[in-house]
Write a protein that holds these residues in place. Structure first.
Motif, PDB file in Angstrom:
ATOM      1  N   GLN A  83     -12.233   9.750  39.079  1.00 42.44           N
ATOM      2  CA  GLN A  83     -12.841  10.153  40.348  1.00 42.44           C
ATOM      3  C   GLN A  83     -13.927   9.149  40.740  1.00 42.44           C
ATOM      4  O   GLN A  83     -14.027   8.725  41.888  1.00 42.44           O
ATOM      5  N   ARG A  84     -14.734   8.755  39.738  1.00 40.89           N
ATOM      6  CA  ARG A  84     -15.799   7.782  39.998  1.00 40.89           C
ATOM      7  C   ARG A  84     -15.200   6.437  40.406  1.00 40.89           C
ATOM      8  O   ARG A  84     -15.708   5.755  41.291  1.00 40.89           O
ATOM      9  N   SER A  85     -14.103   6.039  39.747  1.00 44.94           N
ATOM     10  CA  SER A  85     -13.444   4.771  40.084  1.00 44.94           C
ATOM     11  C   SER A  85     -12.953   4.783  41.528  1.00 44.94           C
ATOM     12  O   SER A  85     -13.123   3.816  42.263  1.00 44.94           O
ATOM     13  N   ALA A  86     -12.313   5.909  41.919  1.00 46.57           N
ATOM     14  CA  ALA A  86     -11.775   6.023  43.277  1.00 46.57           C
ATOM     15  C   ALA A  86     -12.900   5.983  44.307  1.00 46.57           C
ATOM     16  O   ALA A  86     -12.799   5.306  45.340  1.00 46.57           O
ATOM     17  N   GLU A  87     -13.983   6.698  44.019  1.00 45.85           N
ATOM     18  CA  GLU A  87     -15.111   6.729  44.955  1.00 45.85           C
ATOM     19  C   GLU A  87     -15.755   5.348  45.072  1.00 45.85           C
ATOM     20  O   GLU A  87     -16.127   4.916  46.167  1.00 45.85           O
ATOM     21  N   SER A  88     -15.885   4.659  43.951  1.00 44.14           N
ATOM     22  CA  SER A  88     -16.469   3.321  43.951  1.00 44.14           C
ATOM     23  C   SER A  88     -15.615   2.365  44.789  1.00 44.14           C
ATOM     24  O   SER A  88     -16.129   1.559  45.568  1.00 44.14           O
ATOM     25  N   LEU A  89     -14.292   2.472  44.634  1.00 43.30           N
ATOM     26  CA  LEU A  89     -13.378   1.606  45.379  1.00 43.30           C
ATOM     27  C   LEU A  89     -13.457   1.897  46.877  1.00 43.30           C
ATOM     28  O   LEU A  89     -13.468   0.981  47.706  1.00 43.30           O
ATOM     29  N   ALA A  90     -13.526   3.183  47.218  1.00 44.08           N
ATOM     30  CA  ALA A  90     -13.624   3.572  48.631  1.00 44.08           C
ATOM     31  C   ALA A  90     -14.883   2.997  49.264  1.00 44.08           C
ATOM     32  O   ALA A  90     -14.869   2.528  50.409  1.00 44.08           O
ATOM     33  N   THR A  91     -15.969   2.990  48.499  1.00 46.35           N
ATOM     34  CA  THR A  91     -17.237   2.444  49.001  1.00 46.35           C
ATOM     35  C   THR A  91     -17.125   0.934  49.172  1.00 46.35           C
ATOM     36  O   THR A  91     -17.515   0.370  50.200  1.00 46.35           O
ATOM     37  N   ARG A  92     -16.563   0.265  48.143  1.00 48.45           N
ATOM     38  CA  ARG A  92     -16.469  -1.193  48.157  1.00 48.45           C
ATOM     39  C   ARG A  92     -15.622  -1.702  49.325  1.00 48.45           C
ATOM     40  O   ARG A  92     -15.922  -2.723  49.925  1.00 48.45           O
ATOM     41  N   TYR A  93     -14.540  -0.968  49.650  1.00 48.90           N
ATOM     42  CA  TYR A  93     -13.643  -1.416  50.714  1.00 48.90           C
ATOM     43  C   TYR A  93     -13.902  -0.691  52.038  1.00 48.90           C
ATOM     44  O   TYR A  93     -13.076  -0.746  52.947  1.00 48.90           O
ATOM     45  N   ASP A  94     -15.059  -0.022  52.113  1.00 48.99           N
ATOM     46  CA  ASP A  94     -15.519   0.578  53.365  1.00 48.99           C
ATOM     47  C   ASP A  94     -14.441   1.466  53.991  1.00 48.99           C
ATOM     48  O   ASP A  94     -14.127   1.365  55.187  1.00 48.99           O
ATOM     49  N   ASP A  99     -12.630   4.534  55.730  1.00 51.43           N
ATOM     50  CA  ASP A  99     -13.021   5.558  56.700  1.00 51.43           C
ATOM     51  C   ASP A  99     -12.925   6.908  55.992  1.00 51.43           C
ATOM     52  O   ASP A  99     -11.847   7.510  55.889  1.00 51.43           O
ATOM     53  N   VAL A 100     -14.053   7.382  55.491  1.00 48.33           N
ATOM     54  CA  VAL A 100     -14.069   8.572  54.632  1.00 48.33           C
ATOM     55  C   VAL A 100     -13.580   9.808  55.374  1.00 48.33           C
ATOM     56  O   VAL A 100     -12.852  10.635  54.814  1.00 48.33           O
ATOM     57  N   LEU A 102      -7.328   6.721  49.138  1.00 47.46           N
ATOM     58  CA  LEU A 102      -7.446   5.265  49.074  1.00 47.46           C
ATOM     59  C   LEU A 102      -6.380   4.514  49.873  1.00 47.46           C
ATOM     60  O   LEU A 102      -6.315   3.293  49.803  1.00 47.46           O
ATOM     61  N   HIS A 103      -5.566   5.250  50.638  1.00 49.26           N
ATOM     62  CA  HIS A 103      -4.416   4.575  51.265  1.00 49.26           C
ATOM     63  C   HIS A 103      -4.816   3.480  52.246  1.00 49.26           C
ATOM     64  O   HIS A 103      -4.035   2.579  52.524  1.00 49.26           O
ATOM     65  N   GLU A 104      -6.062   3.513  52.746  1.00 46.95           N
ATOM     66  CA  GLU A 104      -6.467   2.506  53.728  1.00 46.95           C
ATOM     67  C   GLU A 104      -7.400   1.430  53.167  1.00 46.95           C
ATOM     68  O   GLU A 104      -8.072   0.738  53.936  1.00 46.95           O
ATOM     69  N   VAL A 105      -7.433   1.254  51.845  1.00 43.24           N
ATOM     70  CA  VAL A 105      -8.312   0.206  51.303  1.00 43.24           C
ATOM     71  C   VAL A 105      -7.923  -1.177  51.822  1.00 43.24           C
ATOM     72  O   VAL A 105      -8.756  -2.077  51.927  1.00 43.24           O
ATOM     73  N   GLY A 106      -6.656  -1.354  52.182  1.00 43.23           N
ATOM     74  CA  GLY A 106      -6.189  -2.656  52.663  1.00 43.23           C
ATOM     75  C   GLY A 106      -6.650  -3.001  54.066  1.00 43.23           C
ATOM     76  O   GLY A 106      -6.473  -4.132  54.523  1.00 43.23           O
ATOM     77  N   LEU A 107      -7.274  -2.035  54.753  1.00 48.09           N
ATOM     78  CA  LEU A 107      -7.735  -2.262  56.125  1.00 48.09           C
ATOM     79  C   LEU A 107      -8.751  -3.389  56.201  1.00 48.09           C
ATOM     80  O   LEU A 107      -8.846  -4.098  57.203  1.00 48.09           O
ATOM     81  N   GLN A 108      -9.501  -3.583  55.117  1.00 49.22           N
ATOM     82  CA  GLN A 108     -10.522  -4.624  55.125  1.00 49.22           C
ATOM     83  C   GLN A 108      -9.902  -6.024  55.142  1.00 49.22           C
ATOM     84  O   GLN A 108     -10.551  -6.987  55.538  1.00 49.22           O
ATOM     85  N   ILE A 109      -8.651  -6.130  54.723  1.00 51.00           N
ATOM     86  CA  ILE A 109      -7.966  -7.429  54.768  1.00 51.00           C
ATOM     87  C   ILE A 109      -7.378  -7.662  56.157  1.00 51.00           C
ATOM     88  O   ILE A 109      -7.639  -8.679  56.785  1.00 51.00           O
TER      89      ILE A 109
END
Length: 513
Positions: free
Chosen positions: A328-339, A341-342, A380-387
């Motif tokens: 859970q912490r890993s997922a939250e950290s990744l969501a923060t790092r890749y900004d 849309d929560v 986390l499905h939209e982490v790629g949006l930052q690219i």
């Protein structure tokens, strides 16, 4: 006179009986398989027994990267024996992790499929970083020194270096060098020559160039070694020098042991008291790696801890019962790092979980782990949006496939990446990987649910989605909206028409009214 052997019926009547559960952790290492059985009582882990089987899996890794038939058979035979020890254990209370040899083997899936037939518990192949993190947790729970600590674990195929304080890691790395792989490279014929030692030490120092500067900058107060290799080296160093602090070793001791190896000339003639027959062939390689570590990292002194990977797994199992999942912490950290849309992630999560709730029994995906993986994929499905917004699903899949995700096994990470890779647009079934622990049809159904969770929130707004019902039956999925709602939403309807075509690739039929 009373019978001295009679035990009164009231004995222990006033002793509180606490809830306790037995758990087991198995470390499928490159050199040995280690089993630890414990019980969890009142939030603490009590080790009941340990079993170690020398398997030398990494010995069977050929130049083509494949495990030999003989090595695989040794592994399978050992798993059969361990399966007997674990009879009666609930699958939820056993965690099995595999390290370097199965990470690297090109035919690891062949071994894992064969293992399923003789061993009833799922085997997770974990990344080097995850292995390092779990090793540190094993040490951190049983060693309570103040300040930063450096932990070194020499395995059969890799060596882990971790700096941390308390239960938190500052730096962790797994390097491609181990006592079995280095034996095969530098001491294959058993000859112990100074030139072979120098080559092995230099090679290890070249590996250490990747971390030495950073680690020395961070620094540490104490250095702790784990694993059987370091244990025997420290024991032998104590025999050589009575002035040594008990359970400690320094570079001078290591160089003395190297000289003794060279005097012997061959591993079979290594007559140092305390070296077992199974440790003798790989001793020199482990010693060379440790000498390199001392030199490259300027280690002054190292002490030994018997707790490492399997104990880290055990303690984390205990924490999963009482604390938030590390994942859970890993997922939250990744969501923060890749900004991420929560707000949108939460909408997709809520809808996807509603879909799962209504389909889970009919589709036989009523499993807590599968639900968790689907939930993390939704978040986390939209982490790629930052690219880039174009081909976002490809970018998301790539990030989740390649980033370090503490707490996730390789197959779990692979599943996350797969779900996000296909959350929209066309589906190429040929690109969906084969999973060892999960049937392909279940992967397809999870992809379908995530796709619908995203599609139903395509407007990215709260309050516009009506209550709907979902029915799953075999390969069919039917969604029912309130009367005539879909007729008034022509764009939504067109999206569903497109999706019903896309989803056919998964062998599923989508209908809606």
């Amino acid at each position: 006179m009373s019978n001295p052997h009679h035990v009164p019926d009231s004995t222990f009547d006033n002793v509180e009986i606490r809830d306790n559960s037995k758990v087991a952790a198995l470390d499928i290492g490159s050199n040995s398989f280690h089993l630890v059985v414990a019980r969890i009582v009142a939030g603490s882990v009590q080790i009941l027994h340990r079993v170690k089987q020398k398997v030398r899996l990494a010995d069977g890794l050929g130049t083509d990267g494949a495990l030999s038939e003989e090595a695989m058979q040794r592994g399978l035979d050992t798993l059969k024996v361990i399966a007997e020890s674990l009879q009666g254990f609930d699958p939820q209370s056993v965690r099995v992790v595999a390290t370097h040899a199965l990470r690297k083997a090109s035919n690891a899936k062949t071994f894992l499929k064969a293992a399923k037939k003789v061993f009833p518990f799922p085997i997770e192949v974990i990344s080097g970083a995850e292995e390092a993190r779990l090793i540190y947790q094993g040490v951190a729970h049983t060693n309570h020194q103040q300040g930063q600590r450096l932990v070194v674990d020499i395995g059969g195929g890799s060596t882990e270096f971790i700096i941390g304080e308390g239960f938190e890691t500052t730096a962790l790395r797994s390097l491609q060098m181990g006592c079995v792989s280095y034996t095969n490279r530098f001491f294959r014929q058993g000859e112990l020559k100074p030139k072979a030692f120098e080559k092995a030490i230099t090679s290890a120092q070249q590996e250490l160039e990747m971390i030495d500067k950073k680690y020395k900058q961070i620094g540490w107060n104490t250095c702790i070694g784990t694993s059987g290799t370091i244990k025997i080296i420290i024991e032998l160093a104590g025999q050589l020098d009575s002035t040594n602090r008990e359970n400690h070793v320094c570079l001078t001791d290591l160089l003395t042991l190297k000289d003794l190896c060279c005097l012997a000339g061959h591993s079979r003639d290594l007559q140092i008291q305390g070296i077992t027959d199974d440790r003798r062939p790989v001793f020199a390689a482990g010693l060379a790696i440790l000498i390199a570590a001392f030199k490259s990292l300027d280690i002054q002194e190292m002490e030994y801890s018997q707790d490492a990977l399997r104990e880290g797994v055990l303690y984390e199992m205990e924490e999963h019962l009482t604390h938030p999942d590390i994942r859970q912490r890993s997922a939250e950290s990744l969501a923060t790092r890749y900004d991420v849309d929560v707000e949108q992630a939460k909408r997709v999560l809520a809808t996807t979980m509603t879909l799962h709730q209504q389909c889970k029994k009919a589709w036989k995906i009523d499993d807590k782990e599968l639900k968790n993986m689907l939930a993390w994929a939704a978040l986390l499905h939209e982490v790629g949006l930052q690219i880039n917004t174009r081909r976002i699903q490809r970018h998301s899949g790539y990030i989740l496939q390649n980033i370090e995700l503490p707490g996730f096994g390789q197959e779990q990470q692979n599943l996350l990446a797969t779900l996000t890779r296909f959350y929209r647009k066309k589906i190429k079934v040929a690109e969906v990987p084969e999973f060892t622990l999960l049937a392909q049809e279940k992967v397809f159904k999870l992809i379908a649910l995530l796709r619908l969770g995203v599609l139903l929130n395509i407007k990215r707004q709260d309050g516009i989605l009506p209550k709907f019902s979902v029915q799953a039956d075999g390969d069919k999925l039917h969604i029912e909206f309130p009367d005539k709602w879909l007729e008034q939403k022509p764009v939504f309807r067109a999206d569903f028409e497109s999706e019903s075509e896309y989803i056919k690739e998964l062998g599923l039929k989508l209908s809606y009214i």
